[in-house]
Design an enzyme around this catalytic site. Sequence first.
Site, mmCIF file in Angstrom:
data_model
loop_
_atom_site.group_PDB
_atom_site.id
_atom_site.type_symbol
_atom_site.label_atom_id
_atom_site.label_comp_id
_atom_site.label_asym_id
_atom_site.label_seq_id
_atom_site.Cartn_x
_atom_site.Cartn_y
_atom_site.Cartn_z
ATOM 1 N N LYS A 1 0.822 -1.219 0.000
ATOM 2 C CA LYS A 1 0.000 0.000 0.000
ATOM 3 C C LYS A 1 0.855 1.267 0.000
ATOM 4 C CE LYS A 1 -2.483 -0.787 3.734
ATOM 5 N NZ LYS A 1 -1.989 -2.131 4.114
ATOM 6 N N ARG B 1 -10.329 1.272 8.485
ATOM 7 C CA ARG B 1 -10.007 -0.135 8.686
ATOM 8 C C ARG B 1 -11.073 -0.853 9.504
ATOM 9 N NH1 ARG B 1 -3.683 0.831 8.789
ATOM 10 N NH2 ARG B 1 -2.942 -1.169 8.116
ATOM 11 N N ARG C 1 11.116 -7.695 5.158
ATOM 12 C CA ARG C 1 11.168 -6.253 5.415
ATOM 13 C C ARG C 1 11.658 -5.962 6.837
ATOM 14 N NH1 ARG C 1 5.772 -2.581 5.048
ATOM 15 N NH2 ARG C 1 5.446 -3.296 7.173
ATOM 16 N N ARG D 1 11.208 -2.471 11.802
ATOM 17 C CA ARG D 1 10.054 -1.839 12.449
ATOM 18 C C ARG D 1 9.684 -2.618 13.701
ATOM 19 N NH1 ARG D 1 5.150 -0.305 8.395
ATOM 20 N NH2 ARG D 1 3.979 -1.446 9.970
ATOM 21 N N ARG E 1 -1.334 -9.167 12.763
ATOM 22 C CA ARG E 1 -1.839 -8.076 11.920
ATOM 23 C C ARG E 1 -2.670 -8.615 10.752
ATOM 24 N NH1 ARG E 1 3.148 -5.252 10.162
ATOM 25 N NH2 ARG E 1 1.819 -3.650 9.290
HETATM 26 P P1 AMP Z 1 0.342 0.360 8.629
HETATM 27 O O1 AMP Z 1 1.630 1.072 8.458
HETATM 28 O O2 AMP Z 1 -0.735 0.892 7.751
HETATM 29 O O3 AMP Z 1 0.500 -1.136 8.475
HETATM 30 O O4 AMP Z 1 -0.156 0.617 10.128
HETATM 31 C C1 AMP Z 1 0.681 0.266 11.218
HETATM 32 C C2 AMP Z 1 -0.153 0.167 12.484
HETATM 33 O O5 AMP Z 1 -0.765 1.432 12.756
HETATM 34 C C3 AMP Z 1 -1.311 -0.817 12.419
HETATM 35 O O6 AMP Z 1 -0.909 -2.149 12.688
HETATM 36 C C4 AMP Z 1 -2.212 -0.252 13.516
HETATM 37 O O7 AMP Z 1 -1.723 -0.555 14.803
HETATM 38 C C5 AMP Z 1 -2.062 1.238 13.309
HETATM 39 N N1 AMP Z 1 -3.061 1.744 12.350
HETATM 40 C C6 AMP Z 1 -2.831 2.243 11.103
HETATM 41 N N2 AMP Z 1 -3.983 2.630 10.532
HETATM 42 C C7 AMP Z 1 -4.974 2.348 11.413
HETATM 43 C C8 AMP Z 1 -6.374 2.500 11.403
HETATM 44 N N3 AMP Z 1 -7.033 2.993 10.332
HETATM 45 N N4 AMP Z 1 -7.069 2.119 12.505
HETATM 46 C C9 AMP Z 1 -6.433 1.635 13.585
HETATM 47 N N5 AMP Z 1 -5.122 1.441 13.658
HETATM 48 C C10 AMP Z 1 -4.371 1.801 12.586
#
Ligand code: AMP
Length: 196
Positions: free
Chosen positions: A13, A88, A127, A133, A144
């Site tokens: 993404k 989400r 990654r 990370r 996740r």
């Molecule tokens: P990402 O980089 O998009 O994979 O997001 C990393 C982490 O941020 C996720 O595993 C969640 O803990 C948090 N996060 C990101 N976007 C959301 C969202 N829309 N709602 C809740 N938690 C989020």
Amino acid sequence: MRLLLMGPPGAGKGTQADELAARYNIPAISTGDLFRSHVGQGTALGVDARRYMDAGEYVPDAVTNAMVAERLSSPDCEAGFLLDGYPRTLQQLGELDRLLASRGWALNAAVVLTAEVEELIGRLIRRAVTLGRSDDTEAVIRRRQEVYAAQTAPLLDEFRLRGLLAEVDGLGPVEEVTARVCDAINGAPASQPATS
Ligand code: AMP
């Protein structure tokens, strides 16, 4: 252009969001990046969010919604935006619907990058080695994926019903995936302001 970019963790993404933002000249807004920036700056929101992120769980809707609403009120979002990783949950979608309606905005498309879960887990583990990370351990990576399947996948049905869902195979070279996304978006309905 008002776009949502969805897909399970590791589907690419972030990379596609940057490509699409440049192509359509709109800001790419990643809730994951916004949270990571808060964590990096040590804000109260960041301290709170980090506990959830490190466990592979979603940050509570109220916190996430408020952060997105604030970001979308910036002038650079007036001509369009791409939301990467939001909404989400169904609750977040309800909140986004209210916000869009209050501005007379409509979405053009909800793009979902599809990929096979075990392939994604392999990608994320690779990654983790390069980026390190804090939410990239194998147990958290698996969690996740589960959280996405349970809480976010149901949104796809809703976007399909609305005629907004564009499903795109997320595997392959970046430029090929971008081309597939653009083809899917070009078939999307033009943005109609909401009537209410
Ligand atoms: P990402 O980089 O998009 O994979 O997001 C990393 C982490 O941020 C996720 O595993 C969640 O803990 C948090 N996060 C990101 N976007 C959301 C969202 N829309 N709602 C809740 N938690 C989020």
